[in-house]
Design a protein around this motif. Structure first.
Motif, PDB file in Angstrom:
ATOM      1  N   ILE A  24       0.835  -1.206   0.000  1.00 30.32           N
ATOM      2  CA  ILE A  24       0.000   0.000   0.000  1.00 30.32           C
ATOM      3  C   ILE A  24       0.869   1.254   0.000  1.00 30.32           C
ATOM      4  O   ILE A  24       0.623   2.193  -0.772  1.00 30.32           O
ATOM      5  CB  ILE A  24      -0.965  -0.018   1.204  1.00 30.32           C
ATOM      6  CG1 ILE A  24      -2.034  -1.096   0.970  1.00 30.32           C
ATOM      7  CG2 ILE A  24      -1.597   1.342   1.447  1.00 30.32           C
ATOM      8  CD1 ILE A  24      -2.887  -1.406   2.158  1.00 30.32           C
ATOM      9  N   ILE A  25       1.890   1.269   0.831  1.00 29.98           N
ATOM     10  CA  ILE A  25       2.800   2.417   0.873  1.00 29.98           C
ATOM     11  C   ILE A  25       3.458   2.624  -0.488  1.00 29.98           C
ATOM     12  O   ILE A  25       3.517   3.758  -0.987  1.00 29.98           O
ATOM     13  CB  ILE A  25       3.854   2.240   1.983  1.00 29.98           C
ATOM     14  CG1 ILE A  25       3.190   2.352   3.353  1.00 29.98           C
ATOM     15  CG2 ILE A  25       4.988   3.255   1.844  1.00 29.98           C
ATOM     16  CD1 ILE A  25       4.073   1.925   4.507  1.00 29.98           C
ATOM     17  N   ASP A  26       3.915   1.546  -1.108  1.00 27.83           N
ATOM     18  CA  ASP A  26       4.534   1.653  -2.428  1.00 27.83           C
ATOM     19  C   ASP A  26       3.558   2.210  -3.454  1.00 27.83           C
ATOM     20  O   ASP A  26       3.921   3.056  -4.279  1.00 27.83           O
ATOM     21  CB  ASP A  26       5.053   0.285  -2.893  1.00 27.83           C
ATOM     22  CG  ASP A  26       6.266  -0.186  -2.109  1.00 27.83           C
ATOM     23  OD1 ASP A  26       6.895   0.634  -1.409  1.00 27.83           O
ATOM     24  OD2 ASP A  26       6.578  -1.397  -2.177  1.00 27.83           O
ATOM     25  N   SER A  27       2.311   1.740  -3.420  1.00 24.95           N
ATOM     26  CA  SER A  27       1.304   2.233  -4.365  1.00 24.95           C
ATOM     27  C   SER A  27       1.062   3.721  -4.176  1.00 24.95           C
ATOM     28  O   SER A  27       0.997   4.485  -5.147  1.00 24.95           O
ATOM     29  CB  SER A  27      -0.017   1.478  -4.197  1.00 24.95           C
ATOM     30  OG  SER A  27       0.138   0.133  -4.518  1.00 24.95           O
ATOM     31  N   ILE A  28       0.905   4.122  -2.950  1.00 32.92           N
ATOM     32  CA  ILE A  28       0.617   5.529  -2.684  1.00 32.92           C
ATOM     33  C   ILE A  28       1.812   6.407  -3.064  1.00 32.92           C
ATOM     34  O   ILE A  28       1.662   7.422  -3.751  1.00 32.92           O
ATOM     35  CB  ILE A  28       0.216   5.731  -1.211  1.00 32.92           C
ATOM     36  CG1 ILE A  28      -1.146   5.065  -0.977  1.00 32.92           C
ATOM     37  CG2 ILE A  28       0.171   7.211  -0.850  1.00 32.92           C
ATOM     38  CD1 ILE A  28      -1.533   4.913   0.459  1.00 32.92           C
ATOM     39  N   MET A  29       2.995   5.992  -2.666  1.00 39.36           N
ATOM     40  CA  MET A  29       4.183   6.807  -2.919  1.00 39.36           C
ATOM     41  C   MET A  29       4.571   6.839  -4.403  1.00 39.36           C
ATOM     42  O   MET A  29       5.063   7.852  -4.889  1.00 39.36           O
ATOM     43  CB  MET A  29       5.365   6.295  -2.088  1.00 39.36           C
ATOM     44  CG  MET A  29       5.127   6.374  -0.583  1.00 39.36           C
ATOM     45  SD  MET A  29       4.728   8.023   0.022  1.00 39.36           S
ATOM     46  CE  MET A  29       6.272   8.849  -0.203  1.00 39.36           C
ATOM     47  N   ASN A  30       4.314   5.750  -5.121  1.00 42.56           N
ATOM     48  CA  ASN A  30       4.777   5.667  -6.509  1.00 42.56           C
ATOM     49  C   ASN A  30       3.694   5.878  -7.561  1.00 42.56           C
ATOM     50  O   ASN A  30       4.015   6.139  -8.719  1.00 42.56           O
ATOM     51  CB  ASN A  30       5.463   4.316  -6.748  1.00 42.56           C
ATOM     52  CG  ASN A  30       6.704   4.164  -5.889  1.00 42.56           C
ATOM     53  OD1 ASN A  30       7.495   5.085  -5.770  1.00 42.56           O
ATOM     54  ND2 ASN A  30       6.852   3.019  -5.258  1.00 42.56           N
TER      55      ASN A  30
END
Length: 188
Positions: A24-30
């Motif tokens: 989820i963090i990767d999706s939001i950040m990227n």
């Protein structure tokens, strides 16, 4: 299952939760950070509190703010349960935390409740509650779904209508507790 096997299973589940949170963090950040949806979520997080600061009634703001905090706590609990059981999700978030949607739960809903509580305080609370529940469930959530800030998975907006209507009535009741009246009278 033994106690130790239960602890081991919890360790495995915690690892999977950590891995899911990282996705989820990767999706939001990227993918989502600084998109127009992200900016809308940020505005939804900040602007309602600015509106509240401008339009709040100073003499009753502590009482009404307490009711708003009740809304925040209860929606936080209910939303965490709903997300955990896969009933809905929040794909685009301002802050990259798996189960949280700060914009709607911690800003729009409580501020709307607080503004309704102070607007025409003697007006029928049941009508206000139905308005709040209907507007939030049948206008707010579908609008959030259209712009990818909310994803309904295994849920019906009518359930949200009843929950939000009851939530408003609870906040109304809480804001009218005699203790607040005593405190406001002492401060005058």
């Amino acid at each position: 299952m033994t106690y130790q096997e239960g602890l081991n299973q919890i360790d495995k589940a915690t690892q999977k939760i950590t891995e899911a949170n990282q996705l989820i963090i990767d999706s939001i950040m990227n993918a989502f950070l600084f998109t127009w949806q992200w900016w809308i979520a940020l505005v939804m997080l900040v602007v309602p509190w600015i509106i509240w600061g401008i339009f709040r009634e100073r003499e009753s703001s502590a009482r009404i703010f307490s009711a708003g905090l009740l809304v925040i706590v209860l929606t936080e609990i209910l939303d965490t349960v709903g997300v955990s059981f896969g009933k809905w999700a929040y794909p685009v978030k301002v802050i990259p935390v798996a189960t949280l949607n700060f914009s709607f739960r911690l800003s729009v809903l409580p501020v709307l409740v607080m503004l309704l509580l102070q607007w025409k305080p003697r007006f029928n609370p049941y009508i206000k509650a139905i308005f709040f529940g209907g507007f939030s469930a049948y206008v707010g959530l579908p609008t959030l779904a259209i712009i990818d800030l909310y994803k309904k998975i295994d849920w019906n907006f009518t359930y949200s209508f009843f929950i939000l209507t009851l939530l408003y009535l609870l906040a109304h009741w809480f804001s009218r507790i005699d203790t607040f009246k005593n405190i406001e009278n002492v401060n005058r």
